[in-house]
Design a protein around this motif. Sequence first.
Motif, PDB file in Angstrom:
ATOM      1  N   ASN A 138       0.897  -1.136   0.081  1.00 17.59           N
ATOM      2  CA  ASN A 138       0.193   0.038   0.203  1.00 17.59           C
ATOM      3  C   ASN A 138       0.970   1.323  -0.111  1.00 17.59           C
ATOM      4  O   ASN A 138       1.865   1.288   0.610  1.00 17.59           O
ATOM      5  CB  ASN A 138      -0.968   0.001   1.203  1.00 17.59           C
ATOM      6  CG  ASN A 138      -1.913  -1.204   1.298  1.00 17.59           C
ATOM      7  OD1 ASN A 138      -2.545  -1.463   0.304  1.00 17.59           O
ATOM      8  ND2 ASN A 138      -1.666  -1.963   2.501  1.00 17.59           N
ATOM      9  N   PRO A 139       0.448   2.383  -0.704  1.00 17.20           N
ATOM     10  CA  PRO A 139       1.277   3.427  -0.796  1.00 17.20           C
ATOM     11  C   PRO A 139       1.047   4.304   0.327  1.00 17.20           C
ATOM     12  O   PRO A 139       0.272   4.581   0.997  1.00 17.20           O
ATOM     13  CB  PRO A 139       0.789   4.283  -2.132  1.00 17.20           C
ATOM     14  CG  PRO A 139      -0.636   3.652  -2.364  1.00 17.20           C
ATOM     15  CD  PRO A 139      -0.780   2.244  -1.656  1.00 17.20           C
ATOM     16  N   ARG A 140       2.241   4.910   0.834  1.00 19.06           N
ATOM     17  CA  ARG A 140       2.187   5.772   2.105  1.00 19.06           C
ATOM     18  C   ARG A 140       3.074   7.018   1.838  1.00 19.06           C
ATOM     19  O   ARG A 140       3.972   6.983   1.099  1.00 19.06           O
ATOM     20  CB  ARG A 140       2.647   4.982   3.301  1.00 19.06           C
ATOM     21  CG  ARG A 140       2.013   3.950   3.671  1.00 19.06           C
ATOM     22  CD  ARG A 140       2.369   3.031   5.016  1.00 19.06           C
ATOM     23  NE  ARG A 140       1.575   2.243   5.805  1.00 19.06           N
ATOM     24  CZ  ARG A 140       0.505   2.462   6.274  1.00 19.06           C
ATOM     25  NH1 ARG A 140       0.218   3.730   6.705  1.00 19.06           N
ATOM     26  NH2 ARG A 140      -0.445   1.469   6.737  1.00 19.06           N
ATOM     27  N   ILE A 141       2.735   8.035   2.205  1.00 20.45           N
ATOM     28  CA  ILE A 141       3.320   9.281   2.644  1.00 20.45           C
ATOM     29  C   ILE A 141       3.798   9.507   4.206  1.00 20.45           C
ATOM     30  O   ILE A 141       2.676   9.416   4.834  1.00 20.45           O
ATOM     31  CB  ILE A 141       2.715  10.547   2.055  1.00 20.45           C
ATOM     32  CG1 ILE A 141       3.508  11.930   2.219  1.00 20.45           C
ATOM     33  CG2 ILE A 141       1.358  10.766   2.554  1.00 20.45           C
ATOM     34  CD1 ILE A 141       3.219  13.094   1.360  1.00 20.45           C
ATOM     35  N   ASP A 142       4.864   9.419   4.249  1.00 21.83           N
ATOM     36  CA  ASP A 142       5.321   9.193   5.825  1.00 21.83           C
ATOM     37  C   ASP A 142       4.629   8.150   6.457  1.00 21.83           C
ATOM     38  O   ASP A 142       4.777   6.867   5.833  1.00 21.83           O
ATOM     39  CB  ASP A 142       5.314  10.527   6.661  1.00 21.83           C
ATOM     40  CG  ASP A 142       6.368  11.692   6.435  1.00 21.83           C
ATOM     41  OD1 ASP A 142       7.246  11.140   5.569  1.00 21.83           O
ATOM     42  OD2 ASP A 142       6.099  12.915   6.777  1.00 21.83           O
ATOM     43  N   ASP A 143       3.910   8.180   7.367  1.00 14.74           N
ATOM     44  CA  ASP A 143       3.243   6.978   8.159  1.00 14.74           C
ATOM     45  C   ASP A 143       1.857   7.041   7.897  1.00 14.74           C
ATOM     46  O   ASP A 143       0.989   6.219   8.235  1.00 14.74           O
ATOM     47  CB  ASP A 143       3.444   6.849   9.559  1.00 14.74           C
ATOM     48  CG  ASP A 143       2.801   8.231  10.480  1.00 14.74           C
ATOM     49  OD1 ASP A 143       2.565   9.316   9.609  1.00 14.74           O
ATOM     50  OD2 ASP A 143       2.605   8.115  11.579  1.00 14.74           O
ATOM     51  N   ALA A 144       1.535   7.846   6.806  1.00 19.85           N
ATOM     52  CA  ALA A 144       0.139   7.972   6.386  1.00 19.85           C
ATOM     53  C   ALA A 144      -0.339   7.002   5.208  1.00 19.85           C
ATOM     54  O   ALA A 144       0.532   7.137   4.214  1.00 19.85           O
ATOM     55  CB  ALA A 144      -0.394   9.451   6.189  1.00 19.85           C
TER      56      ALA A 144
END
Length: 303
Positions: A273-279
Amino acid sequence: MNRNIRRTSAFLFLPLALALGACEDDDPVMMDDEMNIVQTAQDAGAFGTLLTALDVAGLTSALEGMGPFTVFAPTDDAFAAVDPEVLNDLLGDSELLTAVLTYHVVPGEFAAADVAGLSAAPTLNGRDVTLSFDGTTVMVDGATVISADVQASNGIIHVIDQVLLPEPIADIIQTAKGAGIFGTLLAAVDAAGLTETLKGDGPFTVFAPTDDAFAAIDPDALNALLADPVALAGVLTYHVVPGELAGADVLATTALTTVNGADAAISLDGEGNPRIDDALIIQTDVGARNGIVHVIDRVIFPE
């Protein structure tokens, strides 16, 4: 293709529309005293907003010309379904308005029986509309033809129940409002004095936390953040990247430099799943007039 290029291409297509509609004199060409497309729409009484838009865009004379044209005409109810603020902005942007209106016009005269046999048709915008027929109903993009084969002296009108959009017409703020899940984000953007920025030309890529994402923050901490415009702006600008990056573009890198100045990490978690930082990025590629929005499930904070 870059949105600005698409809009410019649509705008440059206007001379073709005018050429197709040109008459040898200043008066509309009439046949057997029939009404042209504009007069037919005026007589119907259900196309006031469309007629106003054509006039604002300077396209009325083209559709009074020889043609022939096939016009997919949205009713007043179709325009009323567009957010009033978005519609008002559209009417104030002649270039974008021209792109939208010419997307409703196909050169040549195509009756419903002709349209039913096509899968697409080239418009005066320069882009194709998609067409489908299920044996009963003709669809144009996502709109339904609710009345077909309204004959005019210089073409034919098919009445549709939605405004056709070749590209997004709402800005990022309007898009977020319309989604209904970004109330806290919008309030925070306003408190930080960033609303007008995100309504500007951009383009921007926004990683937008949902209301649930903000609700996961300790209430006291969230209230303190909302009460501090400087700190709030620092957090919010960490969610914005200059330029327009689709989901595929985001995943092609390992970090993005935000408007805040700090880099946000881009990764795939163990489940892909793609994440930006921990989101977690839970939805990608929500288009807007001035950029693109990717929805995330947490508020991210610069270090």
